[in-house]
Enzyme design. Structure first.
Site, mmCIF file in Angstrom:
data_model
loop_
_atom_site.group_PDB
_atom_site.id
_atom_site.type_symbol
_atom_site.label_atom_id
_atom_site.label_comp_id
_atom_site.label_asym_id
_atom_site.label_seq_id
_atom_site.Cartn_x
_atom_site.Cartn_y
_atom_site.Cartn_z
ATOM 1 C CG HIS A 304 -58.644 -19.181 -32.481
ATOM 2 N ND1 HIS A 304 -57.432 -19.701 -32.834
ATOM 3 C CD2 HIS A 304 -58.920 -18.188 -33.361
ATOM 4 C CE1 HIS A 304 -56.991 -19.042 -33.893
ATOM 5 N NE2 HIS A 304 -57.867 -18.128 -34.238
ATOM 6 C CG ASP A 361 -64.186 -13.563 -37.052
ATOM 7 O OD1 ASP A 361 -63.781 -12.524 -37.599
ATOM 8 O OD2 ASP A 361 -63.878 -14.699 -37.442
HETATM 9 N N1 ACO Z 1 -69.654 -23.305 -29.544
HETATM 10 C C1 ACO Z 1 -69.906 -24.442 -28.848
HETATM 11 N N2 ACO Z 1 -69.013 -25.451 -28.709
HETATM 12 C C2 ACO Z 1 -67.822 -25.297 -29.319
HETATM 13 C C3 ACO Z 1 -67.500 -24.164 -30.056
HETATM 14 C C4 ACO Z 1 -68.474 -23.124 -30.153
HETATM 15 N N3 ACO Z 1 -68.217 -22.008 -30.842
HETATM 16 N N4 ACO Z 1 -66.251 -24.270 -30.559
HETATM 17 C C5 ACO Z 1 -65.793 -25.479 -30.151
HETATM 18 N N5 ACO Z 1 -66.751 -26.097 -29.398
HETATM 19 C C6 ACO Z 1 -66.632 -27.398 -28.734
HETATM 20 C C7 ACO Z 1 -66.885 -28.536 -29.691
HETATM 21 O O1 ACO Z 1 -68.251 -28.907 -29.726
HETATM 22 C C8 ACO Z 1 -66.012 -29.619 -29.094
HETATM 23 O O2 ACO Z 1 -66.674 -30.132 -27.966
HETATM 24 P P1 ACO Z 1 -66.455 -31.690 -27.489
HETATM 25 O O3 ACO Z 1 -64.974 -31.867 -27.339
HETATM 26 O O4 ACO Z 1 -67.202 -31.778 -26.211
HETATM 27 O O5 ACO Z 1 -67.018 -32.520 -28.608
HETATM 28 C C9 ACO Z 1 -64.786 -28.840 -28.584
HETATM 29 O O6 ACO Z 1 -65.277 -27.519 -28.303
HETATM 30 C C10 ACO Z 1 -63.646 -28.759 -29.569
HETATM 31 O O7 ACO Z 1 -64.163 -28.351 -30.813
HETATM 32 P P2 ACO Z 1 -63.395 -28.558 -32.183
HETATM 33 O O8 ACO Z 1 -64.341 -28.254 -33.298
HETATM 34 O O9 ACO Z 1 -62.702 -29.873 -32.192
HETATM 35 O O10 ACO Z 1 -62.276 -27.442 -32.055
HETATM 36 P P3 ACO Z 1 -61.527 -26.797 -33.241
HETATM 37 O O11 ACO Z 1 -60.225 -26.348 -32.710
HETATM 38 O O12 ACO Z 1 -61.481 -27.690 -34.436
HETATM 39 O O13 ACO Z 1 -62.477 -25.580 -33.618
HETATM 40 C C11 ACO Z 1 -63.326 -23.542 -34.356
HETATM 41 C C12 ACO Z 1 -62.110 -24.278 -33.754
HETATM 42 C C13 ACO Z 1 -63.645 -24.121 -35.741
HETATM 43 C C14 ACO Z 1 -62.970 -22.060 -34.515
HETATM 44 C C15 ACO Z 1 -64.549 -23.714 -33.422
HETATM 45 O O14 ACO Z 1 -64.259 -23.197 -32.137
HETATM 46 C C16 ACO Z 1 -65.807 -23.055 -33.990
HETATM 47 O O15 ACO Z 1 -66.512 -23.674 -34.780
HETATM 48 N N6 ACO Z 1 -66.114 -21.787 -33.576
HETATM 49 C C17 ACO Z 1 -67.251 -21.052 -34.117
HETATM 50 C C18 ACO Z 1 -66.906 -20.432 -35.459
HETATM 51 C C19 ACO Z 1 -65.956 -19.268 -35.332
HETATM 52 O O16 ACO Z 1 -66.123 -18.366 -34.518
HETATM 53 N N7 ACO Z 1 -64.940 -19.249 -36.196
HETATM 54 C C20 ACO Z 1 -63.939 -18.178 -36.254
HETATM 55 C C21 ACO Z 1 -62.599 -18.685 -35.826
HETATM 56 S S1 ACO Z 1 -61.399 -17.428 -35.919
HETATM 57 C C22 ACO Z 1 -61.038 -17.391 -37.582
HETATM 58 O O17 ACO Z 1 -60.879 -18.356 -38.241
HETATM 59 C C23 ACO Z 1 -60.906 -16.103 -38.164
#
Ligand code: ACO
Length: 426
Positions: A304, A361
């Site tokens: 998140h 979710d």
């Molecule tokens: N699975 C694996 N790795 C992940 C995940 C995941 N679900 N989420 C983040 N990471 C990792 C990234 O690869 C990154 O790794 P690194 O720093 O080694 O390169 C690090 O964690 C940070 O990721 P970002 O994308 O920069 O974090 P951000 O805060 O932008 O992302 C997000 C948040 C978009 C929700 C992300 O966690 C994601 O894509 N999750 C899966 C989709 C999801 O469940 N979305 C629902 C969110 S709740 C909502 O909006 C209702």
């Protein structure tokens, strides 16, 4: 004592005030930065930017706290109704019994949609994505319900109209997608029961309303009702800041929610778990893929932007899922897989180091499946739940006489001035 942050640039010192929120969170007020220094800031994804000052929703990302107008989400999910929570978010206080009754009456009065709107549905291809249909229909509502005389009347009417009609439109879109007869709303049913009846009643089989299912749906929508400046809410605020009407702003919010990293994640979680099950349920393989930097795959329902701990809504959602499956004397193999996946991920160094926990979710799809909602309607269910928040956030901007047009800056990295070459000379 007032706090300031000093910025030293080209040997000159500038001071910027620190704004302190009611829970002690602090932000540097840089509204005079460009004027005073000639500088802007770069903040991809606005991760370090407070885009507004708001009194609606509070989140503590480290402790996993979520409150609407100061009231913890756990109390609202357990004791309040979705309609009462909508009133709270939009009007800033819990309603008295009389206020709640007249709000509910207004919602009931607005529940029908213009008969001509059915023609839109008939002309969409059957396979159309429901979020696209919903966004278009909300924009179309403006044409059917033009602006009223006074701004106050306009806002009150539009707010209740949207809360009531979007629910009706969502159920209609489901009926049309199946080629079934539309079921009209009923004034004798509560908000949630009415929706379930419009979705599942049919001329050949009456829908029996189950109060436990109604309660689960109610809590599901309460949990979705607001989450401060997320992607879709920021979109609503941005569109509204140009003084776009509420229908257009909400329609844009629905479009923003229709994305796999945001509102579409609930559907993506179920698709991921179903795929896992079909392939023999190897949780470890999924975890390895999520960790592999050469694989774009992400564990859906994990991580998140704000929470760096367990999403408080995910805990409640899991409990509701357990309760509803128990009540229906049903099991869902996807729930077992979800629990296994969560256990493995929460003990894995990658997920621990990256602060990746289940978001709400992760379990919401299990609840929706148990209620009988088809997977392609999941994000629509999210949109209905998020409406009160979008409306409250739009109204907070609208009520602020100093609401500024959203217009971020950029750092240009394209070519410097280049001479135009006529096509014959290229
Ligand atoms: N699975 C694996 N790795 C992940 C995940 C995941 N679900 N989420 C983040 N990471 C990792 C990234 O690869 C990154 O790794 P690194 O720093 O080694 O390169 C690090 O964690 C940070 O990721 P970002 O994308 O920069 O974090 P951000 O805060 O932008 O992302 C997000 C948040 C978009 C929700 C992300 O966690 C994601 O894509 N999750 C899966 C989709 C999801 O469940 N979305 C629902 C969110 S709740 C909502 O909006 C209702």
């Amino acid at each position: 004592m007032d706090e300031y942050v000093k910025l030293i640039y080209k040997e000159k010192t500038y001071e910027f005030p620190v704004i302190i929120g009611s829970e002690g969170e602090k932000a540097i007020d840089i509204s005079q930065l460009l004027k005073e220094t000639g500088l802007t800031t770069v903040d991809p994804g606005f991760a370090n930017t407070s885009s507004c000052i708001s009194a609606i929703t509070y989140i503590d990302d480290e402790k996993g706290i979520l409150r609407y107008r100061g009231i913890p989400i756990e109390q609202l999910a357990e004791q309040s109704s979705f309609v009462e929570t909508a009133y709270l978010l939009i009007n800033g206080k819990l309603p008295t019994q009389n206020e709640l009754t007249s709000f509910s009456v207004m919602l009931n009065d607005q529940s029908l949609v213009h008969e001509d709107m059915q023609f839109f549905f008939q002309k969409f291809p059957r396979s159309s994505p429901p979020m696209g249909i919903l966004s278009s229909m909300v924009t179309a509502l403006r044409s059917f319900y033009p602006e009223l005389q006074t701004i106050e009347e306009e806002i009150n009417r539009t707010v209740t109209r949207l809360l009531s009609k979007v629910r009706t439109l969502a159920a209609m879109s489901y009926k049309f997608s199946r080629g079934h007869k539309v079921v009209y709303p009923r004034q004798d049913l509560s908000y949630c029961a009415n929706f379930l009846n419009m979705m599942f009643h049919s001329p050949v089989r009456s829908y029996k309303i189950d109060e436990d299912i109604v309660k689960s749906l109610n809590a599901f929508w309460v949990l979705h009702a607001d989450h401060e400046q997320n992607c879709s809410t920021s979109t609503v605020r941005m569109v509204g800041s140009g003084r776009a009407n509420l229908y257009a702003s909400i329609s844009a919010g629905i479009a923003a929610l229709w994305s796999p990293l945001h509102g579409g994640a609930n559907q993506a979680v179920i698709e991921m778990l179903s795929g896992l099950r079909e392939q023999g349920g190897k949780v470890s393989q999924l975890i390895e893929r999520a960790k592999d930097k050469n694989d774009p795959f992400r564990l859906m329902g994990f991580g998140h932007r704000v929470y760096k701990t367990y999403d408080p809504r995910a805990k409640i959602m899991k409990k509701i899922g357990d309760q509803i499956l128990k009540k229906l004397s049903a099991t869902d193999p996807l729930l077992d897989l979800a629990v296994e996946l969560e256990t493995v991920a929460l003990n894995d160094d990658y997920f621990i180091d990256h602060n990746l926990y289940p978001n709400f979710d992760f379990y919401s799809g299990i609840v929706l499946r148990a209620i009988g909602i088809p997977t392609n309607m999941f994000t629509v269910m999210f949109a209905i739940g998020r409406l009160p928040g979008w409306i409250a956030q739009w109204k907070e901007g609208f009520d602020n006489p100093k609401w500024k047009l959203s217009r971020p800056r950029q750092v240009y990295i394209g070519p410097s001035e280049t001479r135009y070459i006529p096509i014959a000379d290229r």
